[in-house]
Scaffold this motif. Structure first.
Motif, PDB file in Angstrom:
ATOM      1  N   THR A 238       0.964  -1.130   0.222  1.00 53.43           N
ATOM      2  CA  THR A 238      -0.149  -0.007   0.050  1.00 53.43           C
ATOM      3  C   THR A 238       0.866   1.134  -0.048  1.00 53.43           C
ATOM      4  N   ASP A 283      -3.331   6.284  -7.311  1.00 48.33           N
ATOM      5  CA  ASP A 283      -3.229   5.484  -6.096  1.00 48.33           C
ATOM      6  C   ASP A 283      -2.141   6.234  -5.273  1.00 48.33           C
ATOM      7  N   MET A 461      -9.911   5.780  -1.220  1.00 50.27           N
ATOM      8  CA  MET A 461      -8.445   5.618  -1.127  1.00 50.27           C
ATOM      9  C   MET A 461      -7.878   6.835  -1.422  1.00 50.27           C
ATOM     10  N   PHE A 471      -7.805  -1.488  -0.423  1.00 54.99           N
ATOM     11  CA  PHE A 471      -7.104  -0.645  -1.427  1.00 54.99           C
ATOM     12  C   PHE A 471      -7.234  -1.205  -2.827  1.00 54.99           C
ATOM     13  N   LEU A 475      -8.714   0.105  -6.657  1.00 55.25           N
ATOM     14  CA  LEU A 475      -8.084   0.390  -7.585  1.00 55.25           C
ATOM     15  C   LEU A 475      -8.674  -0.440  -8.829  1.00 55.25           C
TER      16      LEU A 475
END
Length: 482
Positions: A238, A283, A461, A471, A475
């Protein structure tokens, strides 16, 4: 320079010293840099090898020097070339020169940290301090404490720690580099080398054999309390782990901390991460937003967070945005984290917009107005997202793309009611007028605000650290795949 007229010596050509007539040369035999005009270049050598005074001794010119000399040579070059082009201090040379040798010789690399390093120093003089608050002995308030060991904050602490570490290394057959006292090396019986580079309490160990690394680690643990940070840039899953609780309270206070952070390339690293985030890595949005707040005065914990993000990038070099054909228009997702900033208690706004199931616009930022509740934070966030939706709709319209009414998904039912019903005016009149813009555009039918489950909201996120499973699901929802 008085010795140079006796016998010719081999040297490497480094360049030209500004303001001085002559060549700048690295002489491995004397392990120093010299300036000389009396040189003869050997253009047949693979390396820029040359001899001082004459070139009669061809056999000496073909000599290859030990790897330890290559380390010294690389570090010396790194220190002395123009600071705007090459490393300007040991910390940068540490990253760019020894690491280069690791790659060149395919060495194993290990990162270690010494816990409470400055407490290991041994004081050489008597030092007294006032009795600390809360530990003052009754009826002896005017007494002072005689220190038995080094403490953080003492001017002697860095030096005494280094002397203790240096003594330990030399007692284990390591040699200290003559050009940089923080570089140690040891030659094994098979001709291979073990390298150790120290920077305050951080160190790198490099060698061909993993067994040698384990041996050195075991020796260090016998003397110091160590923390094994694993292989350099070990990947993580992450962008920012939940244990990072960043705030300005973590900024350096003591002189040694300030000195340490002055050599850390924090700003340039965050700038590079920001470039990646803006261009193609949504991200990274929350993580980059978090670390960029401390550019003015970053501390060690802030730097560890930046390193964590870099480790995440190391493990996700294959992920990318994937676009495809679709009939769906612009869809947005918005979320907020109430009072997520530990310094000012500001809330965070996060949104992502997709077209064809792939993210095209994203943002993670602190709100400029302090919200008094989660609903207010969500209300201000949905207003910012609605402004982006209107802009995207206009952009595509001028490009002859007739898209449907944009939909913005939010996981707060109370906020959706607030945007549609003016009955709540008494509870919202203190909110900045510009945030009520969302009510007008919803009333006009320009956008539609709809409820979505928190578990299906990818904007989550953008506002907080998430467990790896959630997470990765976020995505997937915005078309970010390997």
């Amino acid at each position: 320079m008085e010795n140079w007229n006796r016998d010719p010596l081999n040297a490497f050509f480094l360049g030209y010293k500004a303001g001085v007539k002559g060549y700048k040369l690295w002489c491995p035999e004397n392990r120093k840099v010299v300036i000389s005009r009396d040189v003869v270049f050997d253009e047949t050598a693979m390396l820029p090898n040359l001899s001082l005074k004459d070139s009669s001794n061809k056999e000496n010119q073909k000599q290859k020097y030990a790897e330890a000399d290559l380390v010294a040579y690389a570090l010396n070059v790194a220190e002395d070339i123009d600071a705007n082009q090459e490393p300007s201090n040991y910390s940068e040379a540490f990253d760019s020169s020894f690491v280069g040798i690791v790659a060149m010789h395919d060495l194993e690399l290990k990162h270690l940290d010494v816990k409470t390093a400055f407490l290991h120093g041994e004081l050489e003089e008597d030092i007294y301090m006032q009795q600390p608050e809360g530990f003052i002995v009754s009826e002896k308030e005017d007494y002072v404490c005689l220190l038995r060991k080094s403490l953080y904050g003492l001017k002697q602490s860095p030096r005494q720690w280094y002397k203790r570490f240096d003594s330990f290394m030399t007692s284990h057959d390591f040699k200290r580099n003559s050009l940089d006292s923080c570089v140690y090396f040891k030659k094994n019986s098979d001709g291979s080398f073990v390298y150790l580079l120290l920077y305050v309490d951080d160190m790198l160990i490099a060698t061909k054999d993993k067994g040698e690394i384990r041996k050195v680690k075991a020796q260090l643990r016998e003397e110091f309390e160590m923390k094994d940070l694993g292989p350099s840039a070990k990947p993580v899953s992450t962008p920012l782990a939940a244990h990072f609780r960043l705030s300005s309270a973590l900024s350096p206070q003591l002189d040694d901390e300030i000195e340490y952070m002055s050599h850390v390339p924090y700003s340039s690293a965050v700038g590079a991460l920001m470039y990646a985030m803006v261009c193609s890595r949504p991200d990274l949005s929350y993580a980059v937003s978090a670390v960029s707040r401390y550019m003015a005065n970053p501390g060690k914990e802030h730097w560890k967070a930046v390193q964590w993000i870099l480790r995440y990038l190391r493990g996700t070099t294959d992920v990318c945005l994937q676009f495809g054909r679709t009939k769906y228009g612009v869809i947005g997702y918005v979320d907020a984290d109430f009072a997520g900033d530990l310094d000012r208690r500001s809330s965070l706004t996060g949104y992502v917009f997709t077209i064809g199931g792939c993210v095209i616009s994203w943002k993670a930022t602190l709100q400029t107005t302090v919200a008094l509740s989660t609903t207010e934070a969500e209300y201000m966030a949905i207003t910012e997202a609605s402004k982006e939706a209107i802009w995207l709709k206009g952009l595509f319209s001028e490009l002859n793309e007739d898209l449907q009414i944009s939909t913005v998904f939010c996981d707060s039912q109370s906020v959706i009611f607030l945007t549609k019903d003016q009955m709540f005016h008494e509870r919202t009149k203190h909110i900045d007028v510009r945030y009520h813009f969302v009510c007008d555009i919803i009333a006009r039918g320009d956008i539609v605000v709809s409820k979505i489950s928190t578990h299906e909201n990818p904007a989550d996120m953008m506002t907080k650290s998430l467990p790896i499973t959630k997470f990765e699901h976020c995505l997937d929802l915005v078309g970010f795949h390997c």
